[in-house]
Enzyme design. Sequence first.
Site, PDB file in Angstrom:
ATOM      1  N   CYS A  79       0.897  -1.357  -0.075  1.00  0.00           N
ATOM      2  CA  CYS A  79       0.032   0.153   0.040  1.00  0.00           C
ATOM      3  C   CYS A  79       0.729   1.384  -0.037  1.00  0.00           C
ATOM      4  CB  CYS A  79      -0.770  -0.106   1.248  1.00  0.00           C
ATOM      5  SG  CYS A  79      -2.262   1.241   0.993  1.00  0.00           S
ATOM      6  N   HIS A 189      -3.917  -4.315  -0.356  1.00  0.00           N
ATOM      7  CA  HIS A 189      -3.614  -4.784   0.812  1.00  0.00           C
ATOM      8  C   HIS A 189      -3.827  -6.597   0.630  1.00  0.00           C
ATOM      9  CE1 HIS A 189      -3.109  -1.786   3.688  1.00  0.00           C
ATOM     10  NE2 HIS A 189      -4.006  -1.112   2.998  1.00  0.00           N
ATOM     11  N   GLU A 191      -3.111  -8.915   2.609  1.00  0.00           N
ATOM     12  CA  GLU A 191      -3.573  -9.572   3.514  1.00  0.00           C
ATOM     13  C   GLU A 191      -5.082  -9.856   3.845  1.00  0.00           C
ATOM     14  OE1 GLU A 191      -2.695  -5.414   5.247  1.00  0.00           O
ATOM     15  OE2 GLU A 191      -1.937  -6.803   3.625  1.00  0.00           O
TER      16      GLU A 191
END
Length: 213
Positions: A79, A189, A191
Amino acid sequence: MVGIIDYDAGNVKSVMKAVEKLGAKPVLTSDPVVLDKCTSLILPGVGSFGKAMENLKKSGLDEYIKKASAEGKLFLGICLGMQMLFDKSYEDGEWNGLELIPGSVVRFGKQNDENWNSELKIPHMGWNRLIKNRQDNIGNGIDEGRFAYFVHSYYAVPKDWNDVVYYADYSVKVPGVVRKDNIIGMQFHPEKSSDTGMRLLTNFLKEGENIVD
């Protein structure tokens, strides 16, 4: 061991949990001695470009990152961490970045693209499709058209489009995954991007010899 760079500007908990879930051992630190012992490094990031770079410079981590990258350490920016890999950003002024990937970071909107669709919302928030620009091992197992979760108002404009592995379409081509040698960046992102993001993280950890898939 995976070094998560601690510079007081990163969304580190979710990244650390994802790395642990995939079977690797993360360590959150700003100590270059500890980071040197890691086989790969991750620079997470949320917030503003200028403040984040200021934090890196205060601790000397900006120079450490450049040195470790030049020596071939596998590196991932996430990011804002990806945006800082570029030469500069025009977020609330003009700020120099880490200068690891040639290009700049600009805001979505008509001022940077005459074909901008003014009906689109800023920030670019939500799921968007990844379009492959070129083959790279970081994308192993990622089929064309998989989705990732984006949240950002600024996007990277690379000088060399060959540094882009995947991009998304949001009136402009938005680099989603970039790579220059051992330097990798993900605008979204991973994750928080379900199976697609976890696959990308798996590929990164495998390349750094942190896990066996």
